[in-house]
Enzyme design. Structure first.
Site, PDB file in Angstrom:
ATOM      1  N   ASN A  60       0.872  -1.177   0.000  1.00 15.29           N
ATOM      2  CA  ASN A  60       0.000   0.000   0.000  1.00 15.29           C
ATOM      3  C   ASN A  60       0.910   1.229   0.000  1.00 15.29           C
ATOM      4  O   ASN A  60       1.451   1.601   1.037  1.00 15.29           O
ATOM      5  CB  ASN A  60      -0.884  -0.029   1.261  1.00 15.29           C
ATOM      6  CG  ASN A  60      -1.709   1.246   1.420  1.00 15.29           C
ATOM      7  OD1 ASN A  60      -1.823   2.025   0.479  1.00 15.29           O
ATOM      8  ND2 ASN A  60      -2.274   1.436   2.608  1.00 15.29           N
ATOM      9  N   TRP A  61       1.058   1.812  -1.188  1.00 15.33           N
ATOM     10  CA  TRP A  61       1.976   2.957  -1.292  1.00 15.33           C
ATOM     11  C   TRP A  61       1.400   4.206  -0.632  1.00 15.33           C
ATOM     12  O   TRP A  61       2.103   5.194  -0.459  1.00 15.33           O
ATOM     13  CB  TRP A  61       2.259   3.278  -2.758  1.00 15.33           C
ATOM     14  CG  TRP A  61       3.103   2.276  -3.489  1.00 15.33           C
ATOM     15  CD1 TRP A  61       3.558   1.062  -3.027  1.00 15.33           C
ATOM     16  CD2 TRP A  61       3.596   2.392  -4.831  1.00 15.33           C
ATOM     17  NE1 TRP A  61       4.289   0.428  -4.004  1.00 15.33           N
ATOM     18  CE2 TRP A  61       4.341   1.225  -5.121  1.00 15.33           C
ATOM     19  CE3 TRP A  61       3.487   3.367  -5.818  1.00 15.33           C
ATOM     20  CZ2 TRP A  61       4.956   1.019  -6.352  1.00 15.33           C
ATOM     21  CZ3 TRP A  61       4.107   3.153  -7.049  1.00 15.33           C
ATOM     22  CH2 TRP A  61       4.838   1.991  -7.308  1.00 15.33           C
ATOM     23  N   LYS A  62       0.103   4.195  -0.328  1.00 14.31           N
ATOM     24  CA  LYS A  62      -0.586   5.407   0.156  1.00 14.31           C
ATOM     25  C   LYS A  62      -0.337   6.542  -0.844  1.00 14.31           C
ATOM     26  O   LYS A  62      -0.218   6.269  -2.042  1.00 14.31           O
ATOM     27  CB  LYS A  62      -0.129   5.755   1.577  1.00 14.31           C
ATOM     28  CG  LYS A  62      -0.230   4.544   2.502  1.00 14.31           C
ATOM     29  CD  LYS A  62      -0.095   4.886   3.938  1.00 14.31           C
ATOM     30  CE  LYS A  62      -0.193   3.603   4.757  1.00 14.31           C
ATOM     31  NZ  LYS A  62      -0.185   3.839   6.185  1.00 14.31           N
ATOM     32  N   GLU A  90      -6.956   5.416   7.671  1.00 15.11           N
ATOM     33  CA  GLU A  90      -6.731   6.807   7.257  1.00 15.11           C
ATOM     34  C   GLU A  90      -7.967   7.360   6.549  1.00 15.11           C
ATOM     35  O   GLU A  90      -8.289   8.539   6.680  1.00 15.11           O
ATOM     36  CB  GLU A  90      -5.475   6.890   6.363  1.00 15.11           C
ATOM     37  CG  GLU A  90      -4.211   6.723   7.205  1.00 15.11           C
ATOM     38  CD  GLU A  90      -3.037   6.084   6.490  1.00 15.11           C
ATOM     39  OE1 GLU A  90      -3.017   6.042   5.247  1.00 15.11           O
ATOM     40  OE2 GLU A  90      -2.113   5.613   7.198  1.00 15.11           O
ATOM     41  N   SER A 131       3.200  -1.396  10.616  1.00 13.10           N
ATOM     42  CA  SER A 131       4.648  -1.452  10.866  1.00 13.10           C
ATOM     43  C   SER A 131       5.273  -2.812  10.566  1.00 13.10           C
ATOM     44  O   SER A 131       6.202  -3.230  11.255  1.00 13.10           O
ATOM     45  CB  SER A 131       4.962  -1.006  12.298  1.00 13.10           C
ATOM     46  OG  SER A 131       4.588   0.340  12.479  1.00 13.10           O
ATOM     47  N   GLY A 142       2.724  -0.836   4.380  1.00 11.53           N
ATOM     48  CA  GLY A 142       2.774   0.570   3.987  1.00 11.53           C
ATOM     49  C   GLY A 142       4.218   1.012   3.777  1.00 11.53           C
ATOM     50  O   GLY A 142       4.820   0.775   2.730  1.00 11.53           O
ATOM     51  N   GLY A 143       4.792   1.629   4.813  1.00 10.68           N
ATOM     52  CA  GLY A 143       6.140   2.221   4.719  1.00 10.68           C
ATOM     53  C   GLY A 143       7.184   1.316   4.084  1.00 10.68           C
ATOM     54  O   GLY A 143       7.933   1.746   3.194  1.00 10.68           O
ATOM     55  N   GLY A 155       2.330   2.917  10.751  1.00 10.32           N
ATOM     56  CA  GLY A 155       3.324   3.964  10.533  1.00 10.32           C
ATOM     57  C   GLY A 155       4.053   4.414  11.781  1.00 10.32           C
ATOM     58  O   GLY A 155       4.733   5.438  11.770  1.00 10.32           O
ATOM     59  N   HIS A 158      -9.591   1.717   4.925  1.00 11.18           N
ATOM     60  CA  HIS A 158      -8.326   1.940   5.639  1.00 11.18           C
ATOM     61  C   HIS A 158      -8.566   2.962   6.750  1.00 11.18           C
ATOM     62  O   HIS A 158      -9.356   3.900   6.583  1.00 11.18           O
ATOM     63  CB  HIS A 158      -7.268   2.446   4.654  1.00 11.18           C
ATOM     64  CG  HIS A 158      -5.897   2.446   5.247  1.00 11.18           C
ATOM     65  ND1 HIS A 158      -5.479   3.422   6.108  1.00 11.18           N
ATOM     66  CD2 HIS A 158      -4.886   1.563   5.143  1.00 11.18           C
ATOM     67  CE1 HIS A 158      -4.242   3.143   6.501  1.00 11.18           C
ATOM     68  NE2 HIS A 158      -3.861   2.019   5.931  1.00 11.18           N
ATOM     69  N   GLU A 161      -5.587  -4.128  10.999  1.00  9.55           N
ATOM     70  CA  GLU A 161      -4.546  -3.119  11.133  1.00  9.55           C
ATOM     71  C   GLU A 161      -4.834  -2.280  12.376  1.00  9.55           C
ATOM     72  O   GLU A 161      -5.614  -1.308  12.304  1.00  9.55           O
ATOM     73  CB  GLU A 161      -4.534  -2.192   9.917  1.00  9.55           C
ATOM     74  CG  GLU A 161      -4.250  -2.877   8.607  1.00  9.55           C
ATOM     75  CD  GLU A 161      -3.634  -1.914   7.604  1.00  9.55           C
ATOM     76  OE1 GLU A 161      -2.513  -2.180   7.164  1.00  9.55           O
ATOM     77  OE2 GLU A 161      -4.252  -0.883   7.301  1.00  9.55           O
TER      78      GLU A 161
END
Ligand code: PGA
Length: 253
Positions: free
Chosen positions: A14-16, A98, A213, A234-235, A174, A96, A168
């Protein structure tokens, strides 16, 4: 009697709202073959969808990070599930945290998106998870149960269904603070038993990913849990080498 084998672990990037044409190119060069024993999916920002899906190995599925539930209409800025399906998006991340916290998405919105995805042949990856205060006050399971129930109520009459869940915990996203593998396992087990109890779906075939994470250093202990079927990353997905290594760990390599 025929017994169906369990699906491969699944690792989703997930590149966001990160990435670039350069990252698309790097993914296409470095993730150039299928890894046996793991399914790999990538969700770049939608504007990069075509660039990536045209150049990456066909063994890797490319999807999106969000969509709307209507199939057309005056909804400026939104993307319809049928349009995404037409262009070859095989999955969509929905709900998600976010989107829930920053863009006001409710359980009802997420359920409508989920239903629209299934009707259009786009596989929904439904994200669920509790905040730190909900965990600290002992409400984590209740919150996740409500999020999952609203999906099951909206979609349980659909069959056969292709759906993925991602647990999640918001406090792990993150932050570098990963859930204890046994705590994550506990929640995954709970989600799977909810699916088993309230639908006709084959709960063993539904992948429940962990996200929050995930890194090369913690992936092995998480995926060793019986009910953790892969990751939403993600990251660490912004570094192709790390992401590739996480995929290998999920494959048991
Ligand atoms: P993270 O994000 O791996 O950077 O914690 C995961 C996610 O939000 O899907």
């Amino acid at each position: 009697m025929l017994t169906q084998s369990l699906p491969n672990p699944l690792v989703v990037a997930n590149w966001k709202m990160h990435g670039s044409l350069e990252l698309c190119q790097e993914y296409s060069i470095k993730l150039n073959a299928s890894s046996p024993g793991v399914d790999v999916w990538v969700a770049p920002p939608s504007i990069y969808f075509h660039r990536l899906s045209d150049s990456i190995s066909p063994a890797i599925q490319v999807g999106v990070q969000n969509l709307y539930w209507e199939q057309s209409g005056a909804f400026t800025g939104e993307l319809a599930p049928s349009m995404l399906a037409e262009l070859g998006a095989s999955f969509a991340i929905i709900g998600h945290s976010e989107r829930r916290t920053m863009f006001g998405e409710t359980d009802q919105h997420v359920a409508r998106k989920c239903s629209a995805c299934i009707d259009s042949g786009v596989i929904p990856i439904v994200c669920v998870g509790e905040s730190i205060s909900q965990r600290e006050t002992g409400n984590a399971r209740r919150v996740v149960s409500e999020q999952v129930s609203s999906i099951l109520r909206a979609c349980d009459s659909k069959s056969p269904v292709q759906i993925v869940f991602a647990y999640e915990p918001i406090w792990a996203i993150g932050t570098g603070a990963v859930a204890e593998p046994s705590d994550a396992e506990d929640m995954h087990c709970h989600v799977r038993s909810m699916i088993l109890e309230s639908t006709e779906w084959d709960a063993k075939q539904i992948r429940i990913l962990y996200g929050g994470s995930v890194k090369v250093e913690n992936a092995a202990a998480l995926v060793a849990q019986q009910n953790i079927d892969g990751f939403l990353v993600g990251g660490a997905s912004l570094e192709v080498d790390s992401f590739k290594r996480i995929c290998q760990i999920a494959a048991g390599v």
